[in-house]
Design a protein around this motif. Structure first.
Motif, short mmCIF file in Angstrom:
data_model
loop_
_atom_site.label_atom_id
_atom_site.label_comp_id
_atom_site.label_asym_id
_atom_site.label_seq_id
_atom_site.Cartn_x
_atom_site.Cartn_y
_atom_site.Cartn_z
N SER A 78 0.84 -1.20 0.00
CA SER A 78 0.00 0.00 0.00
C SER A 78 0.88 1.25 0.00
CB SER A 78 -0.91 -0.02 1.22
OG SER A 78 -1.65 1.16 1.30
N PHE A 79 1.93 1.24 0.81
CA PHE A 79 2.86 2.37 0.85
C PHE A 79 3.51 2.58 -0.52
CE2 PHE A 79 7.21 3.91 1.50
CZ PHE A 79 6.94 5.15 2.06
N LEU A 80 3.96 1.49 -1.15
CA LEU A 80 4.60 1.60 -2.46
C LEU A 80 3.64 2.13 -3.51
CD1 LEU A 80 6.77 -1.65 -2.58
CD2 LEU A 80 7.56 0.70 -2.35
N VAL A 81 2.41 1.70 -3.50
CA VAL A 81 1.44 2.17 -4.47
C VAL A 81 1.17 3.67 -4.27
CG1 VAL A 81 -0.98 1.98 -5.19
CG2 VAL A 81 0.37 -0.08 -4.88
N LYS A 82 1.05 4.08 -3.02
CA LYS A 82 0.84 5.51 -2.73
C LYS A 82 2.02 6.35 -3.22
CE LYS A 82 -2.25 4.91 1.19
NZ LYS A 82 -2.45 5.06 2.64
N GLN A 83 3.24 5.84 -3.03
CA GLN A 83 4.42 6.55 -3.50
C GLN A 83 4.45 6.65 -5.02
OE1 GLN A 83 6.61 8.25 -1.61
NE2 GLN A 83 5.30 7.66 0.11
N LEU A 84 4.03 5.57 -5.70
CA LEU A 84 3.99 5.60 -7.17
C LEU A 84 2.93 6.56 -7.68
CD1 LEU A 84 4.45 1.82 -8.04
CD2 LEU A 84 6.06 3.67 -8.46
N ILE A 85 1.81 6.64 -7.00
CA ILE A 85 0.74 7.56 -7.43
C ILE A 85 1.17 9.01 -7.21
CG2 ILE A 85 -1.61 8.31 -6.86
CD1 ILE A 85 -2.31 5.37 -6.36
N ALA A 86 1.94 9.24 -6.14
CA ALA A 86 2.37 10.59 -5.83
C ALA A 86 3.39 11.13 -6.84
CB ALA A 86 2.95 10.64 -4.43
N LEU A 87 4.00 10.29 -7.62
CA LEU A 87 5.01 10.73 -8.59
C LEU A 87 4.43 11.57 -9.66
CD1 LEU A 87 7.31 7.61 -9.01
CD2 LEU A 87 7.82 9.71 -7.82
#
Length: 87
Positions: A78-87
């Protein structure tokens, strides 16, 4: 032609006769199934109280450990997906 012109094949009971016989035999088959089940349960080697408690503790511990692993993996993904979306 055929010599057995007037003779029928071996008569097979009709559908309704077979259905009636099946329904008539049903209570006996059901009671036989329960008798067989009771006989099989008498053959079971039941664990002692101490063994049952030990096995239960092992299973509960294993479930807790797997729940923690799955929870950590879910949080990380979930953390990784949020970081990818924030890019």
């Amino acid at each position: 032609m055929s010599e057995n012109k007037g003779v029928k094949k071996a008569d097979k009971p009709g559908f309704f006769t077979r259905a009636k016989n099946w329904i008539a035999a049903l209570p006996g088959r059901i009671s036989a199934a329960f008798k067989n089940m009771a006989a099989e349960l008498k053959k079971v080697a039941w664990p002692s109280r101490k063994d049952l408690i030990n096995y239960s503790i092992v299973v509960i511990g294993f479930v807790v450990i797997l729940a923690l692993i799955v929870g950590l993996l879910d949080t990380a993904s979930s953390f990784l997906v949020k970081q990818l979306i924030a890019l």
